[in-house]
Design a protein around this motif. Sequence first.
Motif: not given
Length: 283
Positions: A115-123
């Motif tokens: 688990x990497x909490x600061x990963x994410x998604x960009x538009x």
Amino acid sequence: MSGAVLLERERLTSGTTWHTAGLLWQLRPSDVEVELLAHTRRVVSRELEEETGLHTGWIQNGGLFIASNRQRLDEYKRLMSLGKAYGVESHVLSPAETKTLYPLMNVDDLYGTLYVPHDGTMDPAGTCSTLARAASARGAQVIENCPVTGIRVWTDDFGVRRVAGVETQHGSIQTPCVVNCAGVWASAVGRMAGVKVPLVAMHHAYVVTERIEGIQNMPNVRDHDASVYLRLQGDALSVGGYEANPIFWEEAVKSRTGAAGGLCLKTSTVKGCTVCSDDLRRA
């Protein structure tokens, strides 16, 4: 960035950009990639918006790599160690801890997760537009509806082929440097300079679900063994992946959707079901 010119054959994001997943996973086996991804995350999540006032669509909902065998879990433990060296927060979770984090996931056959909490998604479209705005403000030129028709090259005294200029329908630009960022059309651009780009387009199927209660703010999920991903999309999921026997499309660089100038992909129901079967057993 003054003096840089971006040539776009149609309109920015009208090709394959607008429907890419936009996922950002910070941990990779290569330390160079980890540093590059950390820089990308800073730019997308903070610096671009501070500089331009535009939002890239960044959502920090975290990322979850799932391990369905012992070897994969050991790999994720090594990635966690690498992340610590570069300041990337990550945690190896047991199946029970994974269930607490992601209650909707079936964890019966899991050995654990990373688990990497600061990963994410960009538009993708928003990020591209914001980058173009920032580049223009620093002196770059963005020219749309300007297809590249050729690249002039010459051979120096040492037998090295070098770029001399770029040809377009509206004239030529003298330059010693060309950055080929044409994506699926990169091979066609490379051939203009006599360079073979080892890139092949393939069919890629993804499915967007209906609204799922309780899915909001859940991490994006990646299963490397099954080559599938689950991307949070509002209160739904975008589910996609790559088949073990992909269908390559050699004519992709010639295919267009008309005015939009995009890529028209006809997905196979059978292929789509093959991809989704690995995702569905997670639910």
